[in-house]
Design a protein around this motif. Sequence first.
Motif, short mmCIF file in Angstrom:
data_model
loop_
_atom_site.label_atom_id
_atom_site.label_comp_id
_atom_site.label_asym_id
_atom_site.label_seq_id
_atom_site.Cartn_x
_atom_site.Cartn_y
_atom_site.Cartn_z
N LEU A 1 6.19 -1.42 -6.46
CA LEU A 1 5.44 -1.46 -5.21
C LEU A 1 6.01 -2.52 -4.27
O LEU A 1 6.20 -2.28 -3.06
CB LEU A 1 3.96 -1.75 -5.50
CG LEU A 1 3.03 -1.87 -4.29
CD1 LEU A 1 3.03 -0.58 -3.49
CD2 LEU A 1 1.60 -2.19 -4.75
N TRP B 1 9.30 -1.26 -2.66
CA TRP B 1 9.07 -0.31 -1.56
C TRP B 1 8.53 -1.05 -0.34
O TRP B 1 8.96 -0.81 0.79
CB TRP B 1 8.09 0.79 -1.98
CG TRP B 1 8.71 1.86 -2.82
CD1 TRP B 1 8.41 2.16 -4.11
CD2 TRP B 1 9.74 2.78 -2.43
NE1 TRP B 1 9.18 3.21 -4.56
CE2 TRP B 1 10.01 3.61 -3.55
CE3 TRP B 1 10.46 2.97 -1.25
CZ2 TRP B 1 10.97 4.63 -3.52
CZ3 TRP B 1 11.42 3.99 -1.23
CH2 TRP B 1 11.66 4.79 -2.34
N GLY B 2 7.56 -1.91 -0.59
CA GLY B 2 6.95 -2.65 0.52
C GLY B 2 7.97 -3.49 1.25
O GLY B 2 8.03 -3.52 2.49
N THR C 1 2.25 1.04 -0.38
CA THR C 1 3.53 0.80 0.29
C THR C 1 3.31 0.62 1.80
O THR C 1 3.88 -0.28 2.41
CB THR C 1 4.50 1.97 0.04
OG1 THR C 1 4.71 2.08 -1.37
CG2 THR C 1 5.82 1.74 0.73
N THR D 1 1.00 -7.78 -3.69
CA THR D 1 0.78 -6.48 -4.38
C THR D 1 -0.51 -6.53 -5.18
O THR D 1 -1.15 -5.51 -5.38
CB THR D 1 1.93 -6.15 -5.35
OG1 THR D 1 2.09 -7.24 -6.26
CG2 THR D 1 3.23 -5.88 -4.62
#
Lengths: 224, 248
Positions: free
Chosen positions: A22, A25-26, A96, A164
Amino acid sequence: MTQIITTYGSLLLAAMGQTLLLALWGLLFGCILGVIFGLASVVDNKLSRAISVVYVNLIRGVPMIVLAFFVFYGIPYGARTIFGARFVLTSLQAGTICLALNCGAYMSEIIRAGIQSIDPGQMEAARSLGLSYWRSMFRVVLPQAIKNMIPSIVNQFIITLKDTSILSVIGFPELVNKAQNVIAITFKSFETWAIVAVMYLVVILALQQVANALERSLKRDRKK
Amino acid sequence: MTVRSKNVKIHVENLVKNFGHLHVLKGISTDILEGEVVCVIGPSGSGKSTFLRCMNRLEDITSGEIVVDGFHINDKKLNLNKIRENIGMVFQHFNLFANMNVLRNLMLAPVDLKKATKEEAQANAMRLLETVGLADKAESYPSQLSGGQKQRVAIARALAMNPDIMLFDEPTSALDPEMVGEVLAVMKQLAKDGMTMVVVTHEMGFAREVADRVLFMDEGVIVEEGTPEEIFSNPKNPRTIDFLNKVL
């Protein structure tokens, strides 16, 4: 403690994997947004600067947990009730989006400040030689600005990685979310949270080491 | 204009520049001829630097006209970058690219703008560094140079694009006194080689010796202009007299 590690260790490690996924992607989309809005906030165009200011202030002014609820629950609900469109976001997609929007806003501020920290004379000199605005930016201004930005960018990476954990609230199976499951079964919250804390710490210290090495190598090939 | 033997390189007509409510240039007209060395003198805040920066449009013009080599530089359709390739500029604070060594400072524009191959640009850069006496500094970074060396590199960098016009914006004002001479020597040589030069300066000695024409500016207008002899030995306007009394 050892019982939790032996029984749930692999589960927690897998959850850390999801956390990293995560975060990655972020950060990826966050960096893209950051570069776009960061550059948009320095160019000589009132509209693009205004859009950038609105974006940054909007994201900075809303806690990420609210953003997460809004994106994950609010938007699909709104789409259904207002537009009659049926769609759902997975928790990874929603997570995301939240991380990227959040990280992008702060990154764009880092990039704006980094560019503005460079003497305007550098841009003027490049322009006076006949280089276009963007060529001057990419060949002269940004290479200098990035060097100044690196500590702040690393800092933002770490914050995004830790953020996250907020996305546990929308059910994304990252470390905090899974740790809560483990505690629900074992009731051992002291041990579990201690283990989780150490896992975050190890990953972030490792990231910091990589960043330090990167910074050192950048300093070396550009003695200034 | 046609009666003159030399071509007009830069034609300035009724140039006005405002920064918001501040009127910096209040109608400047002059012609700068090919091969001419024009020194612009005057007190701080008189608009000298702004005037210079309008010539390659580092500052946008409020009204009036500047024509360089027949191109109206405030024409919105004009490819300004092309015009700027032909106008070298030297800044008070050198503005060498801090992320590049001296050689790459000189090579960036010619190579990036496809004026020369890498090899040609490098050979030309080395030749220029030779002429400013800094061939041994090719691999140095700007931060490792003295002020005088930086400014000589900056002149070489501008010359690397092979311009026909050179603009100098107080090139020696940020230098320690003992380094002024080396920079002025390079500029004198350039003038001798026939470069068209506009020099904003506080170096009255240089203006007197090298200039073909001196412009005295005050409060956004050209108060008086003439040969160095006329301006320095026989100034007519009381403001010119007052200024020269203070600086000489």
